[in-house]
Design a protein around this motif. Structure first.
Motif, PDB file in Angstrom:
ATOM      1  N   ILE A  96       0.791  -1.269   0.087  1.00 27.90           N
ATOM      2  CA  ILE A  96       0.408  -0.209   0.049  1.00 27.90           C
ATOM      3  C   ILE A  96       1.069   1.761   0.540  1.00 27.90           C
ATOM      4  CG2 ILE A  96       0.105  -0.205   2.597  1.00 27.90           C
ATOM      5  CD1 ILE A  96      -2.965   0.967   2.113  1.00 27.90           C
ATOM      6  N   SER A  97       0.593   1.991  -0.929  1.00 24.85           N
ATOM      7  CA  SER A  97       1.276   3.349  -0.395  1.00 24.85           C
ATOM      8  C   SER A  97       0.727   4.525  -0.914  1.00 24.85           C
ATOM      9  CB  SER A  97       2.341   2.974  -2.257  1.00 24.85           C
ATOM     10  OG  SER A  97       3.396   4.372  -2.251  1.00 24.85           O
ATOM     11  N   ILE A  98       0.626   5.446  -0.131  1.00 28.67           N
ATOM     12  CA  ILE A  98       0.128   6.580   0.014  1.00 28.67           C
ATOM     13  C   ILE A  98       0.467   7.904  -1.312  1.00 28.67           C
ATOM     14  CG2 ILE A  98      -0.692   9.006   1.200  1.00 28.67           C
ATOM     15  CD1 ILE A  98      -0.412   6.974   3.552  1.00 28.67           C
ATOM     16  N   ASP A  99       0.011   8.579  -2.075  1.00 30.19           N
ATOM     17  CA  ASP A  99       0.169   9.672  -2.564  1.00 30.19           C
ATOM     18  C   ASP A  99       1.031  10.670  -1.702  1.00 30.19           C
ATOM     19  OD1 ASP A  99       0.815  11.839  -4.763  1.00 30.19           O
ATOM     20  OD2 ASP A  99      -0.839  11.189  -5.831  1.00 30.19           O
ATOM     21  N   PRO A 100       1.868  11.364  -2.157  1.00 31.61           N
ATOM     22  CA  PRO A 100       2.270  12.359  -0.880  1.00 31.61           C
ATOM     23  C   PRO A 100       1.986  13.200  -1.180  1.00 31.61           C
ATOM     24  CG  PRO A 100       4.651  11.829  -2.534  1.00 31.61           C
ATOM     25  CD  PRO A 100       3.370  10.487  -2.697  1.00 31.61           C
ATOM     26  N   ARG A 101       1.526  13.886  -2.897  1.00 24.88           N
ATOM     27  CA  ARG A 101       1.070  15.198  -3.445  1.00 24.88           C
ATOM     28  C   ARG A 101      -0.397  15.300  -2.453  1.00 24.88           C
ATOM     29  NH1 ARG A 101       3.711  17.393  -8.385  1.00 24.88           N
ATOM     30  NH2 ARG A 101       1.844  18.710  -7.923  1.00 24.88           N
ATOM     31  N   ASN A 102      -1.105  14.438  -2.598  1.00 30.48           N
ATOM     32  CA  ASN A 102      -2.328  14.391  -2.278  1.00 30.48           C
ATOM     33  C   ASN A 102      -2.608  13.448  -0.781  1.00 30.48           C
ATOM     34  OD1 ASN A 102      -5.057  14.778  -2.198  1.00 30.48           O
ATOM     35  ND2 ASN A 102      -5.831  15.224  -4.334  1.00 30.48           N
ATOM     36  N   PRO A 103      -2.717  12.720   0.151  1.00 29.56           N
ATOM     37  CA  PRO A 103      -1.791  12.431   0.085  1.00 29.56           C
ATOM     38  C   PRO A 103      -3.952  12.042   0.516  1.00 29.56           C
ATOM     39  CG  PRO A 103      -1.648  13.855   1.721  1.00 29.56           C
ATOM     40  CD  PRO A 103      -2.251  14.675   0.607  1.00 29.56           C
ATOM     41  N   ASN A 104      -5.309  12.336  -0.163  1.00 33.11           N
ATOM     42  CA  ASN A 104      -6.388  11.568   0.188  1.00 33.11           C
ATOM     43  C   ASN A 104      -6.421  10.389  -0.497  1.00 33.11           C
ATOM     44  OD1 ASN A 104      -7.711  12.916   1.254  1.00 33.11           O
ATOM     45  ND2 ASN A 104      -7.525  15.036  -0.309  1.00 33.11           N
ATOM     46  N   PHE A 105      -4.871  10.504  -1.115  1.00 30.29           N
ATOM     47  CA  PHE A 105      -5.019   9.081  -2.313  1.00 30.29           C
ATOM     48  C   PHE A 105      -3.863   8.373  -2.070  1.00 30.29           C
ATOM     49  CE2 PHE A 105      -5.518  12.416  -5.286  1.00 30.29           C
ATOM     50  CZ  PHE A 105      -7.545  12.123  -5.966  1.00 30.29           C
TER      51      PHE A 105
END
Length: 391
Positions: A96-105
């Motif tokens: 699992i990985s979170i988008d650092p530009r938009n943590p909602n994704f």
């Protein structure tokens, strides 16, 4: 094993437990159970900019959201196959990985060929609606119909690019415009060709609406040379602007490529066996690596002489072995039985249990066919690991 704050560490493990460890004076450590998975939990992701919130995923397909301020674990969804009639309707998640530009994704990957992108804003915290439909799918075009591969590692760059490492295959870099969309449509066509070799017809395949309309998307950048056949391997970006891609390998080496163009520029001897995890320091050019050995290695860029690449690093496609689907242990079988029983209970209430019974029968037959320990590759050479990428 990411740090949160105040000398606290969150961990997940093969027993499925997610724990918070507090490092006390004189090296004493106290741990607290935060959540559990039914099966191994390979990966967790801390929300960028927040030391309190993180997500976990496990081989039970469950994704959980945990807030350390309340110590509450919220079960968001169980990842489902794009073919719900398949006996493996639950996707065993590895990463699992979170988008650092938009943590909602955030994106998840596991025992099929699709990386799934989700938007946490679509989740209703009062539980009033189901949450589990991805807003986008990502997969190299030639792997869309390939059931012998799965995803072992995902990573977002600070430019919203998504890396995906496939077992028995290569590493691919996706940009946002390479998604297949939120709805995958069943097809009966033959998978299209690529340098990955011939693909047999797949009558239970899927495609995006854009592909059916004849629209094509740009092919993702590919990174070759490592071997990812034995264990669950991560993948990562490296450099202050994510200029490089790094991965471990079955042969015990660390591989570094230029992100742009995919050129292999460095191969480092790391472990005697497999290297699974590569984590860059968030602010410096240091790297940490680990594998199935008992130590963690820290790498610092201090070389005086320019490194040379081994001359016979394998650049061909690894032989497909499909371990994600054929490695069915009694524990894996029980996990699927629990999931199917839950589905059966819900569907019997509505009089729709025949599909579940059929799925259960298929699962038992598959387990029996694979329990003799024989290789599904027949008489083919089954050499892997260091023998295939030795210098």
């Amino acid at each position: 094993m990411p740090y949160t704050e105040d000398r606290k560490i969150v961990t997940c493990a093969a027993d499925g437990q997610v724990r918070l460890a507090q490092i006390l004076e004189r090296g004493k450590v106290e741990t607290k159970l935060l959540a559990e998975h039914e099966g191994r939990a390979h990966k967790l992701a801390i929300e960028p900019g927040s030391p309190h919130i993180f997500y976990t995923c496990g081989e039970d397909g469950l994704v959980q959201h945990i807030d350390l301020r309340t110590s509450i674990a919220t079960e968001l969804f169980t990842c489902q196959s794009v073919h719900p009639q398949n006996y493996k309707s639950v996707i065993q998640l590895n990463t699992i990985s979170i988008d650092p530009r938009n943590p909602n994704f955030f994106a998840v990957g596991g025992s099929d060929q699709f990386a799934r992108l989700f938007d946490i804003r679509k989740y209703k915290w009062d539980g009033s609606t189901e949450f589990g439909q991805p807003i986008n799918f990502f997969c190299p075009p030639h792997l869309v119909g390939d059931e012998n591969v799965g995803i072992t590692g995902l990573a977002f760059s600070d430019q919203r690019e998504l890396l995906a490492s496939y077992n028995n295959e290569f590493i691919y870099l996706f940009t946002g415009d390479m998604g297949l969309g939120p709805d995958l449509v069943p097809t009966s066509s033959v998978s299209d060709d690529s340098d990955a070799g011939d693909m047999s017809p797949d009558h239970n395949s899927v495609a995006s609406p854009a592909a059916i309309d004849g629209n094509t998307t740009a092919a993702p950048q590919v990174y070759k040379g490592h071997l990812n056949c034995k264990t669950v391997k991560g993948v990562n970006f490296y450099g202050p602007r994510c200029e490089y891609v790094v991965s471990g390998s079955d042969c015990g080496r660390i591989f570094i490529w230029k992100k742009k163009g995919g050129k292999l520029i460095r191969v480092m001897e790391a472990d005697k066996d497999v290297v699974n995890c590569i984590e860059p320091h968030p602010h410096t050019m240091n790297l940490a690596s680990s594998g199935i050995e008992s130590d963690i290695k820290i790498w610092i860029p201090k070389a005086i002489d320019r490194a040379t690449l081994p001359t016979n690093i394998e650049m061909k496609r690894p032989k497909p072995r499909g371990w994600m689907h054929r490695m069915i242990s009694p524990e894996d079988l029980m996990l699927q039985l629990v999931s199917l029983q839950s589905r059966r209970t819900r569907q019997e209430r509505s009089g729709e249990s025949s599909d579940v019974r059929r799925s259960l029968l298929q699962m038992l037959l598959t387990f029996d066919a694979n329990s003799d320990g024989s290789s599904a590759d027949g008489d083919e050479d089954t050499t892997t690991g260091a023998e295939e990428c030795s210098t």
